[in-house]
Write an enzyme that holds these catalytic residues in place. Structure first.
Site, PDB file in Angstrom:
ATOM      1  N   MET A 148     -70.395   6.544  38.452  1.00 46.91           N
ATOM      2  CA  MET A 148     -68.947   6.433  38.266  1.00 46.91           C
ATOM      3  C   MET A 148     -68.334   7.769  38.634  1.00 46.91           C
ATOM      4  O   MET A 148     -68.759   8.813  38.146  1.00 46.91           O
ATOM      5  CB  MET A 148     -68.609   6.068  36.821  1.00 46.91           C
ATOM      6  CG  MET A 148     -67.116   5.938  36.577  1.00 46.91           C
ATOM      7  SD  MET A 148     -66.748   5.476  34.868  1.00 46.91           S
ATOM      8  CE  MET A 148     -64.960   5.413  34.937  1.00 46.91           C
ATOM      9  N   LEU A 149     -67.353   7.724  39.511  1.00 47.81           N
ATOM     10  CA  LEU A 149     -66.713   8.956  39.944  1.00 47.81           C
ATOM     11  C   LEU A 149     -65.247   8.719  40.262  1.00 47.81           C
ATOM     12  O   LEU A 149     -64.910   7.830  41.045  1.00 47.81           O
ATOM     13  CB  LEU A 149     -67.411   9.511  41.202  1.00 47.81           C
ATOM     14  CG  LEU A 149     -66.796  10.784  41.796  1.00 47.81           C
ATOM     15  CD1 LEU A 149     -66.937  11.952  40.820  1.00 47.81           C
ATOM     16  CD2 LEU A 149     -67.460  11.135  43.131  1.00 47.81           C
ATOM     17  N   GLY A 166     -56.190   9.273  33.714  1.00 44.72           N
ATOM     18  CA  GLY A 166     -56.483   8.028  33.013  1.00 44.72           C
ATOM     19  C   GLY A 166     -57.135   6.950  33.858  1.00 44.72           C
ATOM     20  O   GLY A 166     -57.333   5.820  33.391  1.00 44.72           O
ATOM     21  N   GLU A 175     -76.709   3.853  32.734  1.00 43.26           N
ATOM     22  CA  GLU A 175     -77.940   4.552  33.088  1.00 43.26           C
ATOM     23  C   GLU A 175     -77.750   6.051  32.910  1.00 43.26           C
ATOM     24  O   GLU A 175     -76.912   6.656  33.574  1.00 43.26           O
ATOM     25  CB  GLU A 175     -78.298   4.248  34.548  1.00 43.26           C
ATOM     26  CG  GLU A 175     -79.538   4.955  35.058  1.00 43.26           C
ATOM     27  CD  GLU A 175     -79.774   4.695  36.533  1.00 43.26           C
ATOM     28  OE1 GLU A 175     -80.368   5.562  37.199  1.00 43.26           O
ATOM     29  OE2 GLU A 175     -79.357   3.633  37.021  1.00 43.26           O
TER      30      GLU A 175
END
Length: 408
Positions: free
Chosen positions: A230-231, A240, A265
Site C-alpha cells: 500500500m502506497l 486522508g 502481510e
C-alpha cells in the site's frame, strides 16, 4: 602515508547520498519539469545502492526520474558536474544508471523534449478498471474541493500491466523491504486512487496511490484477502487518502460471502495505525460495540459480529474494543481507570504466560545453568516493568486514534 590520506580525501569528494541524488517528480504541466518545488526524494535507496545508500564516482550527482502524473510515462536522466575517471584514471565510478535500469521498464524517455511532447497525450489517459468509490477533499490552497476516485482493476485491463510496471518502481523508494510481485498470478487484486483535475478545460487524471491484495485460499470454500503493498505517493500524503483507500477496500471485500477475514502481510507501524483508525470507524456502528455493551467487557458477540459483518478477525476486534472502551472511560476516575488498565495488561501478559508454560516443559531437558538463564530472563519485576511500558505505549497509540476519530 600523507599521500594516501590526501588521495582518500579527494576520492571522498566523489561520494553522493543517493537519497538526495535521486529526484522524483509527478509532472502535470511542462513547466513542472524545471520547477524544483515539485520534486521529492526517496526515503530509502538501499535496495539498489547498498546499506550505506551512497554512490561513488560523481560530484553533483542528480538522478532524475520524472513521471507524467497520470500514465506515469517516465523520463530518466543522470546528470553530474564531474566524474571520478576524469581525475583518477585507475578508479571506476559506480554504475548508477545500470541500477535504475534494473527496476524501470523499457520505453522510458531519455530526452526532456520527447517527454514534454508526450505530456500532450495525457488527455487520453483514463483510469483503469471499475469505479468503486468517489470522495472529495477540500484543498485550502486552491480554495476548492478536489475529487478523487478509487478503481478496482483487473490485470487483463488493456495497458495496465505496463502501467503497473512503472507504478511499482515507487515501492523501492518508500517501502523499506519492498519487492515486486508476480503479476501473472490471477489471485492478485489491484486498487488504484486517482485525482481528477482540469487542464485547458479538459478533465485529466493523476495517480495518487494504490494497494495490492492477495487472495489466499481458506479451507473449504473461503478466501482470506491479505494486503500486500500500500502506497500513497508523497505529494498526496497526509491528506486522508490512505484511510479512504483502506476503508473502500475493506467494504469491497465485506460484500463477498466467500471472504473469511481480511489481513495484512508484515504490516508496518504506520499501516497498523491506519488500520486501527479504519476498523474503529467501521465497528463503532455495530450493535455489539455500542456504549452500553462496551462497558461490560470484550465479548464473543463482538468477535462474531465483527467477523461476520466486517470480516475482522478476533485479534483485531479485541484491539478495536480496547480503543472504544478507552474513549468511553473517564481516566480521571481512579477505579474505572484501574479496571481498564488491568484488562489491557491481562491481554498483554499473554506472551509471558506462554513463555512460562514453555519453560515448565523445558525444565526436564535443560541443564541447571541453562534453566537459571531462562528463569532470570523472566524475572517478575522485569515482567511488571515491561508490561507497564507496553501498556503506556498502547495507551499512547489508542489516544492518537481517538483524537483522529474526533477530528473526522
Amino acid at each position: 602515508m600523507a599521500g594516501v590520506n590526501a588521495m582518500e580525501k579527494k576520492l571522498a569528494e566523489y561520494k553522493c547520498d543517493t537519497n538526495e541524488a535521486i529526484c522524483l517528480k509527478l509532472v502535470r504541466f511542462p513547466e513542472d519539469v524545471d520547477d524544483e518545488g515539485t520534486s521529492f526524494h526517496p526515503e530509502y535507496s538501499h535496495q539498489l545502492y547498498g546499506d550505506d545508500e551512497v554512490a561513488f564516482g560523481y560530484k553533483g550527482l542528480q538522478i532524475q526520474l520524472y513521471y507524467s502524473a497520470g500514465s506515469l510515462t517516465t523520463l530518466f536522466k543522470v546528470k553530474y558536474s564531474s566524474k571520478v575517471t576524469e581525475k583518477f584514471e585507475c578508479v571506476e565510478p559506480d554504475d548508477v544508471e545500470g541500477k535504475i535500469r534494473e527496476i524501470i521498464p523499457q520505453g522510458f524517455c531519455g530526452n526532456t523534449d520527447d517527454f514534454i511532447s508526450l505530456l500532450e497525450k495525457e488527455a487520453n489517459f483514463k483510469p483503469f478498471g471499475n469505479l468503486i468509490h468517489t470522495y472529495s477533499i477540500h484543498n485550502e490552497e486552491a480554495g476548492e474541493d478536489i475529487t478523487y476516485q478509487i478503481h478496482k482493476v483487473e490485470l487483463a485491463s488493456s495497458g495496465f500491466r505496463e502501467y503497473h510496471g512503472r507504478l511499482q518502481t515507487f515501492l523501492m523508494w518508500f517501502i523499506e523491504t519492498a519487492s515486486f510481485i508476480d503479476v501473472d498470478d490471477d489471485r492478485w487484486d489491484f486498487f488504484l486512487v486517482f485525482e481528477k483535475y482540469n487542464k485547458d478545460g479538459e478533465t485529466l487524471f493523476a495517480t495518487v496511490g494504490y494497494m495490492t491484495v492477495y487472495n489466499y485460499y481458506v479451507y473449504p470454500d473461503k478466501t482470506r484477502p491479505r494486503v500486500s503493498q500500500m502506497l500513497i505517493l508523497p505529494p498526496f500524503q497526509g491528506e486522508g487518502h490512505g484511510a479512504q483507500l483502506l476503508e473502500t477496500v475493506h467494504r469491497f471485500y465485506c460484500n463477498s460471502p466467500k471472504v473469511q477475514d481480511i489481513t495484512a502481510e508484515d504490516p508496518s507501524e504506520n499501516y497498523v495505525k491506519l488500520r486501527d483508525f479504519v476498523l474503529v470507524k467501521l465497528c463503532q456502528a455495530l450493535q455489539s460495540f455500542s456504549a452500553d455493551k462496551i462497558s461490560l467487557g470484550f465479548s464473543e458477540d463482538m468477535a462474531i459480529e465483527a467477523q461476520e459483518k466486517l470480516k475482522i478477525n478476533k485479534k483485531h476486534a479485541r484491539r478495536v474494543y480496547e480503543i472504544l472502551r478507552l474513549r468511553a472511560t473517564d481516566m480521571s476516575n481512579e477505579e474505572v481507570a484501574r479496571a481498564y488498565r488491568l484488562e489491557v495488561k491481562k491481554r498483554l501478559f499473554g506472551p509471558y504466560k506462554k513463555n512460562q508454560r514453555e519453560l515448565t516443559k523445558m525444565r526436564k531437558c535443560l541443564r541447571p545453568e541453562e534453566l537459571a538463564s531462562q528463569v532470570s530472563q523472566m524475572d517478575t519485576q522485569l515482567q511488571h516493568e515491561e508490561l507497564e511500558r507496553g501498556y503506556q505505549d498502547v495507551l499512547g497509540e489508542y489516544r492518537r486514534i481517538i483524537e483522529r476519530l474526533a477530528r473526522a
